[in-house]
Enzyme design. Structure first.
Site, PDB file in Angstrom:
ATOM      1  N   ASP A  78     -10.985  40.208  30.186  1.00  0.00           N
ATOM      2  CA  ASP A  78     -10.559  41.386  29.445  1.00  0.00           C
ATOM      3  C   ASP A  78     -11.545  41.567  28.289  1.00  0.00           C
ATOM      4  O   ASP A  78     -12.357  40.673  28.012  1.00  0.00           O
ATOM      5  CB  ASP A  78      -9.134  41.147  28.930  1.00  0.00           C
ATOM      6  N   ASP A 138     -10.933  43.741  24.660  1.00  0.00           N
ATOM      7  CA  ASP A 138     -10.332  43.691  23.332  1.00  0.00           C
ATOM      8  C   ASP A 138      -9.316  42.561  23.248  1.00  0.00           C
ATOM      9  O   ASP A 138      -8.392  42.476  24.058  1.00  0.00           O
ATOM     10  CB  ASP A 138      -9.654  45.024  23.001  1.00  0.00           C
TER      11      ASP A 138
END
Length: 241
Positions: free
Chosen positions: A37, A39
């Site tokens: 991922d 953020d």
């Protein structure tokens, strides 16, 4: 020093052969790649963005931002999309890399472990982070918000598996040789549903996910993964929930 906070007993834990040594261990599958991922995972969380996005869209915390935009009349969607992109563009100026980011990526690159990104952000903040903090380190493919359906659907991770030529005997993308690293329930659920092992990068906000049924392993820094992968990944049982 790493903390294996999710050392939960399981009948058949997910395992990958140690990366140290040339041949690994017989009978234990080889790690085929790692999906990250963005953020909260590659960079420190910018959780203020989500409140700003919901305020701009006039929705409550319980409403999924992307689902809300998709539910709008087509004529209203471009303005809604641009409103949240503007917030992301401002936020990317203050991106801070996660502790251990550079050392983990250097390790994976040295071991020739493939890397990809699967995020609900749009592409500009992703490319900004890669250019600022990870120049020369290859992530391919990079699956962003433009890909449908987004996490927690497993489609993005399965797309990555297919792109890497990882398929079962019927030609269907097979993510069982992958690890999904993230900081949210969407990440853990997408990884689990795709058939990948999951690793939660824990923080004060997501600590309640340590023992979630979709979380295989928990780390406190990205470079905790170096020793884990060197010695051999072992999580808990991957169910079908």
């Amino acid at each position: 020093m790493r903390r294996l906070l999710s050392a939960m007993a399981a009948a058949v834990p997910r395992r990958f052969a140690p990366l140290q040594g040339a041949s690994g261990e017989a009978g234990i599958p080889k790690l085929q790649g790692v999906v990250f991922d963005m953020d909260g995972t590659l960079c420190e969380p910018q959780t203020h963005m989500f409140g700003e996005m919901r305020a701009a869209l006039g929705i409550s915390k319980s409403v999924d931002i992307l689902h809300h935009i998709e539910s709008l009349p087509p004529s209203q969607q471009p303005a809604a999309v641009e409103s949240i992109r503007a917030i992301e563009r401002r936020a990317m100026q203050s991106q801070v890399p996660q502790p251990g980011l550079a050392s983990l990526m250097a390790f994976l690159d040295a071991r020739r472990v493939r890397k990809a990104i699967c995020t609900r952000n749009f592409d500009v903040p992703v490319q900004n982070l890669l250019a600022k903090f990870l120049a020369g380190s290859i992530f391919d493919p990079v699956v962003t918000r433009d890909f449908r359906p987004p996490k927690p659907d497993p489609a993005g991770i399965l797309h990555i598996a297919g792109n890497w030529g990882l398929r079962d005997g019927h030609g269907v993308p097979d993510a069982s040789g992958l690890i999904m690293v993230g900081d949210s329930l969407d990440d853990m659920t997408a990884g689990r549903k795709a058939g990948a092992a999951t690793v939660l990068l824990v923080n004060d906000v997501n600590r309640h996910l340590e023992h979630h049924e979709h979380t295989d392993l928990v780390i406190e820094r990205l470079d905790d993964l170096v020793a884990i992968l060197e010695q051999g990944f072992e999580g808990r049982d991957v169910g079908t929930s």
